[in-house]
Design an enzyme around this catalytic site. Structure first.
Site, short mmCIF file in Angstrom:
data_model
loop_
_atom_site.label_atom_id
_atom_site.label_comp_id
_atom_site.label_asym_id
_atom_site.label_seq_id
_atom_site.Cartn_x
_atom_site.Cartn_y
_atom_site.Cartn_z
N LYS A 112 -10.77 5.60 -4.38
CA LYS A 112 -9.66 6.56 -4.35
C LYS A 112 -10.15 7.97 -4.07
O LYS A 112 -9.50 8.74 -3.36
CB LYS A 112 -8.89 6.53 -5.68
CG LYS A 112 -8.05 5.27 -5.84
CD LYS A 112 -7.02 5.39 -6.96
CE LYS A 112 -6.15 4.14 -7.01
NZ LYS A 112 -5.21 4.16 -8.14
N LYS A 195 -2.40 -7.36 1.69
CA LYS A 195 -1.36 -7.53 0.67
C LYS A 195 -0.27 -6.45 0.82
O LYS A 195 -0.50 -5.36 1.33
CB LYS A 195 -1.97 -7.52 -0.73
CG LYS A 195 -2.57 -6.21 -1.16
CD LYS A 195 -2.76 -6.19 -2.67
CE LYS A 195 -2.56 -4.77 -3.17
NZ LYS A 195 -1.97 -4.62 -4.45
N LYS A 198 2.40 -0.45 -1.98
CA LYS A 198 3.21 0.74 -1.81
C LYS A 198 2.45 1.81 -1.04
O LYS A 198 3.05 2.60 -0.33
CB LYS A 198 3.71 1.28 -3.15
CG LYS A 198 2.62 1.78 -4.06
CD LYS A 198 3.20 2.45 -5.30
CE LYS A 198 2.10 2.83 -6.26
NZ LYS A 198 1.86 1.87 -7.34
P1 ATP Z 1 -1.20 0.85 -4.71
O1 ATP Z 1 -1.11 0.59 -3.24
O2 ATP Z 1 -0.96 2.28 -5.11
O3 ATP Z 1 -2.40 0.22 -5.37
P2 ATP Z 1 0.38 -1.43 -5.34
O4 ATP Z 1 1.49 -1.68 -4.40
O5 ATP Z 1 -0.88 -2.24 -5.21
O6 ATP Z 1 0.07 0.12 -5.31
P3 ATP Z 1 0.19 -1.29 -8.16
O7 ATP Z 1 0.97 -0.24 -8.88
O8 ATP Z 1 -1.28 -1.09 -7.92
O9 ATP Z 1 0.95 -1.59 -6.79
O10 ATP Z 1 0.34 -2.67 -8.89
C1 ATP Z 1 1.19 -2.98 -9.95
C2 ATP Z 1 1.03 -4.45 -10.26
O11 ATP Z 1 1.53 -5.23 -9.17
C3 ATP Z 1 -0.41 -4.88 -10.46
O12 ATP Z 1 -0.46 -5.80 -11.52
C4 ATP Z 1 -0.78 -5.54 -9.16
O13 ATP Z 1 -1.79 -6.51 -9.33
C5 ATP Z 1 0.54 -6.15 -8.72
N1 ATP Z 1 0.65 -6.24 -7.27
C6 ATP Z 1 0.70 -5.19 -6.41
N2 ATP Z 1 0.83 -5.62 -5.14
C7 ATP Z 1 0.85 -6.97 -5.18
C8 ATP Z 1 0.97 -7.99 -4.18
N3 ATP Z 1 1.11 -7.71 -2.90
N4 ATP Z 1 0.98 -9.28 -4.59
C9 ATP Z 1 0.84 -9.59 -5.89
N5 ATP Z 1 0.72 -8.68 -6.88
C10 ATP Z 1 0.73 -7.38 -6.54
MG MG Z 2 -2.77 -1.63 -6.36
#
Ligand code: ATP
Ligand code: MG
Length: 332
Positions: A112, A195, A198
């Site tokens: 990060k 994956k 966001k």
């Molecule tokens: P960032 O891109 O900021 O890391 P993110 O979309 O990965 O955001 P997080 O806030 O990091 O979302 O994740 C929240 C929860 O959702 C975590 O437990 C993470 O493992 C799960 N998660 C996020 N994206 C996925 C995905 N594509 N498939 C399955 N689980 C997910």
């Molecule tokens: Mg994440």
């Protein structure tokens, strides 16, 4: 019942389908088997710059989504991290037990910070994993559901718990990683090699729970698939179709094999059209529930206040013991 703790950041206008199928669905299910503590982690959110108004709004919208998805404030402690002061208080004590080198080895910080330029990365972003350790240890959690990206942080948490226990006497439960059953990893609809996320997905690659369901339906209908025609699960050669099958299966509780059989001889268009309908039917009532929670913010805030009371019944007790053990005077 084993005690479990988990949190989610209020850093987006909406949760996405990956958050739900990969994490939040298990939060809901674990209410049947665990003593559950769930929080919206606004302290973690400010490790990167946030607009105050937006943060406050997103914190409430996050809580409303958790409620709408099935987190039950009667069975769980559902709260906002900053409303429970013991997180930050314990974090300070743990920071003083964490080696600078040890913290420097956390790969998520390195990733990060590299993205932001290390000059701009805050010290809060650096100590984030220690706050996460405090989150977990202050509740004496037995288990923490963790994805691959959080494994290193849980390892640090365990080390800090053991270190404190050795130095000051048994105080903390050493938590175990909990790999929940039935989580699905969801991929980007436009680029099924990565994956859904966001921060990295394009608008058409990500399904937001709070977007117009018509828009979600359209994104599913225009999801990237391969040039073949067969509807079979094959991550390697048919990543797009496999992703759609995972989502379909997770939302309907039908097995992949059952779906493959049902779509034998049919085309990708049929699969997408049906899945779009499944999604719209699933998400529409969720959005209505979110809206009704947000229509009465005073009541929502009350639910969260009760949640933090429940949380503090545990966290205050842990903190008092910790402060005593490290040699602080009794509460003034
Ligand atoms: P960032 O891109 O900021 O890391 P993110 O979309 O990965 O955001 P997080 O806030 O990091 O979302 O994740 C929240 C929860 O959702 C975590 O437990 C993470 O493992 C799960 N998660 C996020 N994206 C996925 C995905 N594509 N498939 C399955 N689980 C997910
Ligand atoms: Mg994440």
């Amino acid at each position: 019942r084993p005690r479990v703790l988990s949190g989610i950041q209020p850093t987006a206008d909406s949760f996405h389908l990956g958050n739900y199928l990969g994490a939040l669905r298990q939060w809901v299910r674990m209410q049947d088997t665990h003593e559950t503590f769930y929080m919206v982690v606004d302290l973690h959110a400010i490790t990167v710059e946030q607009d105050p108004k937006v943060l406050r709004q997103r914190t409430r919208v996050s809580a409303a989504q958790l409620l709408a998805l099935g987190v039950d404030p009667e069975r769980s402690a559902l709260f906002v991290q900053s409303q429970v002061p013991e997180h930050a208080q314990l974090s300070w004590v743990l920071e003083c037990l964490t080696g600078f080198g040890e913290a420097s080895r956390m790969t998520q910080f390195k990733d990060k910070a590299a993205k932001q330029g290390s000059e701009h990365a805050s010290v809060g972003l650096f100590t984030y994993p220690v706050l996460m350790a405090a989150d977990i240890l202050v509740y004496q959690a037995d288990a923490v559901p963790v994805g691959e990206d959080q494994r290193q942080h849980l390892e640090l948490t365990r080390n800090l718990a053991q270190r404190f226990n050795q130095r000051f006497g048994k105080t903390f439960t050493v938590p175990e990683p909990h790999i929940p059953q039935g989580t699905a990893k969801i991929y980007d609809l436009q680029d099924p090699a990565v994956k859904m996320s966001k921060s990295a997905s394009s608008p058409n690659g990500i399904i937001e729970l709070l977007e117009d369901p018509k828009r979600s339906a359209k994104k599913i209908r225009s999801a990237v698939t391969d040039t073949g025609r067969e509807i079979v699960f094959d991550r390697e050669n048919k990543a797009g179709v496999s992703n759609l099958l995972s989502i379909y299966s997770a939302l309907t509780d039908r097995t992949i094999a059952d779906l493959e059989a049902a779509y034998a001889g049919k085309g990708y268009g049929d699969l997408k059209k049906d899945l779009a309908e499944v999604l719209v039917e699933w998400v529409t009532p969720i959005q209505q529930r979110v809206q009704s929670y947000l229509d009465d913010v005073a009541e929502l805030d009350k639910v969260l206040a009760r949640g933090s009371e429940k949380a503090r019944a545990v966290s205050a007790e842990t903190l008092e013991r910790v402060f005593d053990r490290v040699g602080f005077l009794p509460p003034a």
